[in-house]
Design a protein around this motif. Structure first.
Motif, mmCIF file in Angstrom:
data_model
loop_
_atom_site.group_PDB
_atom_site.id
_atom_site.type_symbol
_atom_site.label_atom_id
_atom_site.label_comp_id
_atom_site.label_asym_id
_atom_site.label_seq_id
_atom_site.Cartn_x
_atom_site.Cartn_y
_atom_site.Cartn_z
ATOM 1 N N MET A 285 -24.095 3.530 17.972
ATOM 2 C CA MET A 285 -24.206 3.966 19.236
ATOM 3 C C MET A 285 -25.623 4.222 19.829
ATOM 4 N N GLN A 286 -26.663 4.422 18.873
ATOM 5 C CA GLN A 286 -28.067 4.551 19.313
ATOM 6 C C GLN A 286 -28.577 3.049 19.472
ATOM 7 N N GLU A 287 -28.084 2.033 18.795
ATOM 8 C CA GLU A 287 -28.518 0.911 19.174
ATOM 9 C C GLU A 287 -27.943 0.259 20.410
ATOM 10 N N ILE A 288 -26.800 0.619 20.790
ATOM 11 C CA ILE A 288 -26.251 0.187 22.062
ATOM 12 C C ILE A 288 -26.883 0.735 23.319
ATOM 13 N N LEU A 289 -27.283 2.159 23.014
ATOM 14 C CA LEU A 289 -28.090 2.979 24.163
ATOM 15 C C LEU A 289 -29.323 2.430 24.002
ATOM 16 N N PHE A 290 -29.967 2.091 23.044
ATOM 17 C CA PHE A 290 -31.399 1.685 23.072
ATOM 18 C C PHE A 290 -31.645 0.429 23.695
ATOM 19 N N ASN A 291 -30.675 -0.698 23.946
ATOM 20 C CA ASN A 291 -30.706 -1.936 24.426
ATOM 21 C C ASN A 291 -30.000 -1.706 25.916
ATOM 22 N N SER A 292 -29.771 -0.471 26.409
ATOM 23 C CA SER A 292 -29.259 -0.522 27.592
ATOM 24 C C SER A 292 -30.016 0.398 28.683
ATOM 25 N N ILE A 293 -29.779 0.165 29.952
ATOM 26 C CA ILE A 293 -30.320 1.195 30.939
ATOM 27 C C ILE A 293 -29.069 1.428 31.667
ATOM 28 N N TYR A 294 -29.162 2.512 32.565
ATOM 29 C CA TYR A 294 -28.182 3.082 33.505
ATOM 30 C C TYR A 294 -27.731 2.025 34.358
ATOM 31 N N SER A 295 -26.294 2.089 34.032
ATOM 32 C CA SER A 295 -25.521 1.147 34.711
ATOM 33 C C SER A 295 -24.263 1.233 35.314
ATOM 34 N N ALA A 296 -23.997 2.464 35.640
ATOM 35 C CA ALA A 296 -22.567 3.077 36.090
ATOM 36 C C ALA A 296 -22.681 3.363 37.571
ATOM 37 N N ARG A 297 -21.597 2.590 38.322
ATOM 38 C CA ARG A 297 -21.461 2.982 39.615
ATOM 39 C C ARG A 297 -20.804 4.134 40.018
ATOM 40 N N GLN A 298 -21.081 5.125 40.979
ATOM 41 C CA GLN A 298 -20.368 6.355 41.263
ATOM 42 C C GLN A 298 -18.926 6.122 41.372
ATOM 43 N N GLU A 299 -18.241 6.925 40.455
ATOM 44 C CA GLU A 299 -16.607 6.745 40.838
ATOM 45 C C GLU A 299 -16.238 6.783 42.207
ATOM 46 N N GLN A 300 -15.188 6.053 42.501
ATOM 47 C CA GLN A 300 -14.640 6.116 43.925
ATOM 48 C C GLN A 300 -13.293 6.681 44.057
ATOM 49 N N GLU A 301 -13.262 7.319 45.343
ATOM 50 C CA GLU A 301 -11.901 8.187 45.398
ATOM 51 C C GLU A 301 -10.561 7.127 45.243
ATOM 52 N N VAL A 302 -9.532 7.661 44.499
ATOM 53 C CA VAL A 302 -8.450 6.733 44.575
ATOM 54 C C VAL A 302 -7.820 6.646 45.960
ATOM 55 N N TRP A 303 -7.526 5.309 46.141
ATOM 56 C CA TRP A 303 -6.682 5.220 47.689
ATOM 57 C C TRP A 303 -5.647 4.211 47.445
ATOM 58 N N LEU A 304 -5.754 2.715 47.498
ATOM 59 C CA LEU A 304 -4.615 2.267 47.406
ATOM 60 C C LEU A 304 -4.714 1.404 46.064
ATOM 61 N N HIS A 305 -4.958 2.141 45.086
ATOM 62 C CA HIS A 305 -5.314 1.271 43.816
ATOM 63 C C HIS A 305 -4.086 0.903 42.938
ATOM 64 N N GLN A 306 -2.853 1.449 43.423
ATOM 65 C CA GLN A 306 -1.486 1.527 42.540
ATOM 66 C C GLN A 306 -1.795 1.613 41.205
ATOM 67 N N ILE A 307 -2.140 2.742 40.730
ATOM 68 C CA ILE A 307 -2.212 3.081 39.292
ATOM 69 C C ILE A 307 -1.054 3.028 38.609
ATOM 70 N N ASN A 308 -0.962 2.143 37.691
ATOM 71 C CA ASN A 308 0.054 1.691 36.732
ATOM 72 C C ASN A 308 1.577 1.516 37.413
ATOM 73 N N ILE A 309 1.239 0.900 38.561
ATOM 74 C CA ILE A 309 2.445 0.382 39.532
ATOM 75 C C ILE A 309 2.594 -1.040 39.347
#
Length: 277
Positions: free
Chosen positions: A253-277
């Protein structure tokens, strides 16, 4: 000839034979950021809420109805539809590198020919079966998707394309530290620092099955209609998010984080995503 393991998401294995592909590496096949930053337009994950105003070509980031990532929870249930049936072998030629934000791997294949790559088939809502091909994977840190408000330390994305090379489906594995090392990450060469986007380390025995095995072959998952998680935020992506976490050792885990930088987009509101449909 190569024996391929056809792995259903509920761990059904069936073998079949395919011709060995010519592992030809083309410069344009290298895994890059999933969307180029629009020429002269500069964007950053830290300001993902504002991408829509940076360029007309980024308008979907602002007005799209199926933008990714989204928050997930068990109250949404788990999917009984679109179950993926995997046809992955345990040996592929690939290269390890860093996509500028974290570890990544690109699979070699003849130019414009994806047929020899690991692939899976799923049924879309139209009733038609679709087959998509694994071209590579990359890591985001922290995870793109939260579950019940909890965000894992990282997320692994297996990116799949259509037979013409268009991004079509992503399998997402949330990554957190556990008590033992991950066989998947153990079989990789040493990871490359995010500052080095030029180095390519050849791999002759890349085994994507190991990651699937660590989440019980996606026997439980969420699925939804989504998008790329970087500009231009193109939609038409089928997401499969494993319920089970892919646990790695503390040092991994430390190696993964050491070789990464912040890359997470802000979560979006659920709209027409049809979750599990």
């Amino acid at each position: 000839m190569r024996t391929i393991l056809a792995i259903a998401a509920y761990s059904l294995f069936v073998s079949e034979a395919l011709a060995c592909p010519e592992h030809i590496h083309h410069e344009e096949d290298r895994l890059r950021k999933r969307a180029e930053p629009g020429g002269n337009v500069t964007w950053a994950y830290e300001a993902s809420y504002d991408w829509g105003r940076l360029s007309d070509s980024f308008e979907l980031c602002q007005i799209g109805t199926q933008q990714s990532p989204i928050p997930l929870s068990l109250t949404q249930g788990l999917s009984l539809n679109h179950r993926p049936y995997f046809h992955y072998s345990d040996t592929y030629n690939a290269s390890l590198h860093n996509w500028g934000y974290g570890p990544a791997v690109t699979l070699y294949h003849p130019k414009d020919d994806f047929s020899q790559l690991p692939h899976f088939t799923f049924e879309e809502e139209s009733g038609m079966n679709e087959t998509v091909y694994l071209t590579g994977w990359h890591v985001h840190a922290p995870a793109d998707h939260s579950v019940a408000g909890d965000r894992s330390k990282a997320e692994l994305h297996f990116v799949h394309v259509t037979s013409t090379g268009k991004p079509r489906a992503v399998i997402a594995f949330r990554i957190d530290p556990g008590n033992t090392n991950s066989p998947f990450f153990s079989h990789l060469p040493p990871l490359i620092r995010f500052k080095d986007t030029e180095t390519r380390v050849p791999m002759e025995n890349f085994n994507p099955i190991l990651a699937l095995a660590e989440v019980n072959f996606l026997n439980e998952f969420w699925t939804y209609k989504g998008s790329l998680t970087s500009p231009p935020c193109s939609e038409g992506i089928r997401w499969f998010v494993a319920r089970n976490v892919l646990f790695v050792g503390v040092k991994q885990m430390q190696e993964i984080l050491f070789n990464s930088i912040y890359s997470a987009r802000q979560e979006q509101e659920v709209w027409l995503h049809q979750i599990n449909i």
